[in-house]
Design an enzyme around this catalytic site. Structure first.
Site, PDB file in Angstrom:
ATOM      1  N   THR A   1      -1.376 -13.215  12.337  1.00 46.07           N
ATOM      2  CA  THR A   1      -2.573 -12.398  12.110  1.00 46.07           C
ATOM      3  C   THR A   1      -3.759 -13.205  12.631  1.00 46.07           C
ATOM      4  O   THR A   1      -3.754 -14.425  12.536  1.00 46.07           O
ATOM      5  CB  THR A   1      -2.733 -12.145  10.598  1.00 46.07           C
ATOM      6  OG1 THR A   1      -1.741 -11.219  10.193  1.00 46.07           O
ATOM      7  CG2 THR A   1      -4.116 -11.614  10.233  1.00 46.07           C
TER       8      THR A   1
ATOM      9  N   ARG B   1       2.541   1.278   4.869  1.00 42.27           N
ATOM     10  CA  ARG B   1       2.010   0.114   4.148  1.00 42.27           C
ATOM     11  C   ARG B   1       0.619  -0.277   4.677  1.00 42.27           C
ATOM     12  O   ARG B   1       0.369  -0.248   5.871  1.00 42.27           O
ATOM     13  CB  ARG B   1       2.945  -1.077   4.317  1.00 42.27           C
ATOM     14  CG  ARG B   1       2.450  -2.333   3.592  1.00 42.27           C
ATOM     15  CD  ARG B   1       2.569  -3.550   4.453  1.00 42.27           C
ATOM     16  NE  ARG B   1       2.172  -4.750   3.734  1.00 42.27           N
ATOM     17  CZ  ARG B   1       1.532  -5.756   4.324  1.00 42.27           C
ATOM     18  NH1 ARG B   1       1.225  -5.710   5.601  1.00 42.27           N
ATOM     19  NH2 ARG B   1       1.174  -6.813   3.629  1.00 42.27           N
ATOM     20  N   VAL B   2      -0.264  -0.619   3.778  1.00 39.72           N
ATOM     21  CA  VAL B   2      -1.579  -1.135   4.153  1.00 39.72           C
ATOM     22  C   VAL B   2      -1.701  -2.538   3.559  1.00 39.72           C
ATOM     23  O   VAL B   2      -1.538  -2.715   2.356  1.00 39.72           O
ATOM     24  CB  VAL B   2      -2.706  -0.232   3.600  1.00 39.72           C
ATOM     25  CG1 VAL B   2      -4.066  -0.793   3.988  1.00 39.72           C
ATOM     26  CG2 VAL B   2      -2.545   1.200   4.102  1.00 39.72           C
ATOM     27  N   GLY B   3      -1.946  -3.514   4.397  1.00 40.84           N
ATOM     28  CA  GLY B   3      -2.112  -4.891   3.927  1.00 40.84           C
ATOM     29  C   GLY B   3      -3.560  -5.170   3.551  1.00 40.84           C
ATOM     30  O   GLY B   3      -4.378  -4.262   3.380  1.00 40.84           O
ATOM     31  N   ASP B   4      -3.881  -6.449   3.434  1.00 38.77           N
ATOM     32  CA  ASP B   4      -5.243  -6.843   3.043  1.00 38.77           C
ATOM     33  C   ASP B   4      -6.229  -6.818   4.214  1.00 38.77           C
ATOM     34  O   ASP B   4      -7.443  -6.702   4.009  1.00 38.77           O
ATOM     35  CB  ASP B   4      -5.229  -8.264   2.468  1.00 38.77           C
ATOM     36  CG  ASP B   4      -4.715  -9.287   3.479  1.00 38.77           C
ATOM     37  OD1 ASP B   4      -3.708  -8.995   4.164  1.00 38.77           O
ATOM     38  OD2 ASP B   4      -5.326 -10.358   3.621  1.00 38.77           O
TER      39      ASP B   4
ATOM     40  N   THR C   1      -5.540 -14.799   5.758  1.00 36.02           N
ATOM     41  CA  THR C   1      -4.205 -14.522   6.293  1.00 36.02           C
ATOM     42  C   THR C   1      -3.154 -14.966   5.294  1.00 36.02           C
ATOM     43  O   THR C   1      -3.291 -16.012   4.655  1.00 36.02           O
ATOM     44  CB  THR C   1      -3.976 -15.213   7.646  1.00 36.02           C
ATOM     45  OG1 THR C   1      -2.628 -14.954   8.060  1.00 36.02           O
ATOM     46  CG2 THR C   1      -4.203 -16.715   7.606  1.00 36.02           C
ATOM     47  N   GLY C   2      -2.112 -14.155   5.150  1.00 37.94           N
ATOM     48  CA  GLY C   2      -1.059 -14.468   4.187  1.00 37.94           C
ATOM     49  C   GLY C   2      -0.418 -13.162   3.751  1.00 37.94           C
ATOM     50  O   GLY C   2      -0.688 -12.109   4.336  1.00 37.94           O
TER      51      GLY C   2
ATOM     52  N   GLY D   1      -0.310 -10.008   2.295  1.00 37.70           N
ATOM     53  CA  GLY D   1      -1.504  -9.219   2.007  1.00 37.70           C
ATOM     54  C   GLY D   1      -1.619  -8.695   0.598  1.00 37.70           C
ATOM     55  O   GLY D   1      -2.725  -8.610   0.043  1.00 37.70           O
TER      56      GLY D   1
HETATM   57  N1  ASP Z   1      -2.257 -10.462   5.761  1.00 39.49           N
HETATM   58  C1  ASP Z   1      -1.418  -9.771   6.702  1.00 39.49           C
HETATM   59  C2  ASP Z   1      -0.824  -8.560   6.019  1.00 39.49           C
HETATM   60  O1  ASP Z   1      -0.405  -8.677   4.894  1.00 39.49           O
HETATM   61  C3  ASP Z   1      -0.331 -10.594   7.283  1.00 39.49           C
HETATM   62  C4  ASP Z   1      -0.736 -11.970   7.775  1.00 39.49           C
HETATM   63  O2  ASP Z   1      -1.799 -12.474   7.454  1.00 39.49           O
HETATM   64  O3  ASP Z   1       0.065 -12.575   8.549  1.00 39.49           O
HETATM   65  O4  ASP Z   1      -0.702  -7.536   6.649  1.00 39.49           O
END
Ligand code: ASP
Length: 323
Positions: free
Chosen positions: A191, A219-222, A241-242, A244
């Site tokens: 990301t 799905r919706v991430g952060d 990033t991580g 989400g």
């Molecule tokens: N935060 C992102 C998500 O959950 C993934 C990532 O940061 O690699 O979609």
């Protein structure tokens, strides 16, 4: 003073094992982004909002990062991408969710910000808004790379193996390197994000992603959620990033800002928020910059692709050290 900080995602567990064969390409890309955009930012040619947009566009164009071309592939075999952007001075924001045909999702988010209302568009409406606004339209085939196709095949095989659970799936993308050992193995997830302080003392933040390999449809991430994956106000700009879901459940980016407002200790505040995210399964990292000219790039994973440009000084890193 002008500062640009970028990330290309966090991932992996355990001690740093050194670079993979793909890492020099990522390092070169980060240096290019920081050099080109940092110089424009420092000269006053562009402001913080354009700087984070341009930086993220360049990262979206690098197939080795998980955004734009080279985004990871979801459960149904398609790529859907999320992006958001925020300007600190007036808290203007723009976000797109699950777009499928934009070369630069972050530019579509930027256009939404400039339009002013609404803040978020999703799916076809977001795609159409971007294309009508001049964002380049691309095909799913163009977005998909061999690397991501290989990772997706591995994800499918793992899913079919006895004992695999949905919970395993939710972290697979970040931990892929630890689980598989083929030519497609790779620990850096990718990301991308950028935060900037411009010569007028203004801040902006931007984040863009393909999400996680094998993510469920819808799905919706952060990343596209203002206050979770991205935040900017008059004092601090943040891109996360991580995994989400944990960043959403802690409102991580906004919570960091709130902590920082009350303590004015950036490093204490970033550690605190990562400690809060981690128990919810959200190992990862973030980047942040403040109007006082401090910046931080902490992570609790094996690695985080990251780098900064400050008044001509440029450094990048993946593991513990910067180069
Ligand atoms: N935060 C992102 C998500 O959950 C993934 C990532 O940061 O690699 O979609």
């Amino acid at each position: 003073m002008a500062i640009l900080v970028i990330h290309g995602g966090a991932g992996g567990d355990g001690p740093w094992l050194g670079k993979t064969p793909l890492d020099p390409g990522r390092i070169d890309c980060m240096k290019q982004v920081l050099g080109v955009v940092g110089t424009k930012l420092a000269s006053g040619e562009i402001d913080c909002l354009e700087a984070v947009t341009l930086a993220v566009e360049m990262l979206e164009d690098e197939p080795l990062f998980n955004a734009g071309q080279g985004s990871v592939i979801g459960e149904d075999g398609s790529i859907t991408m999320d992006a958001s952007i925020m300007r600190g001075a007036d808290r203007a924001a723009g976000s797109v969710i699950n777009v499928t045909k934009l070369r630069h999702p972050i530019r579509a988010a930027n256009l939404i910000l400039h339009q002013g209302w609404p803040v978020i568009l999703n799916s076809d409406a977001a795609d159409d808004f971007g294309v009508n606004g001049g964002v380049e339209e691309v095909s799913q085939d163009w977005l998909k790379t061999e690397l991501r196709q290989g990772q997706w095949e591995q994800w499918r095989q793992n899913k079919a193996s006895p004992g695999a659970t949905d919970e395993d799936d939710s972290v697979l993308d970040h931990d892929l390197e630890g689980r598989v050992t083929t030519e497609f193995s790779d620990e850096g997830m990718g990301t991308v994000g950028a935060v900037a302080l411009d010569v007028n003392g203004n801040l902006a933040a931007a984040t863009s992603t393909g999400g996680m390999t094998g993510k469920p449809v819808g799905r919706v991430g952060d990343t596209p959620i203002i206050g979770a994956g991205t935040w900017a106000d008059g004092t601090i700009a943040v891109s996360c990033t991580g995994v989400g879901e944990a960043y959403i459940r802690t409102c991580a980016a906004h919570k960091l800002a709130t902590n920082y407002h009350s303590t004015t200790n950036l490093f204490e505040s970033t550690d605190k928020i990562l400690d809060e995210v981690a128990p919810l399964g959200g190992r990862g990292g973030l980047i942040a910059v403040t109007t006082s000219g401090e910046f931080a790039m902490p992570f609790q994973t094996r690695l985080m692709y990251r780098g900064y440009w400050r008044n001509g000084e440029l450094k990048v890193g993946i593991g513990p050290e910067l180069e």
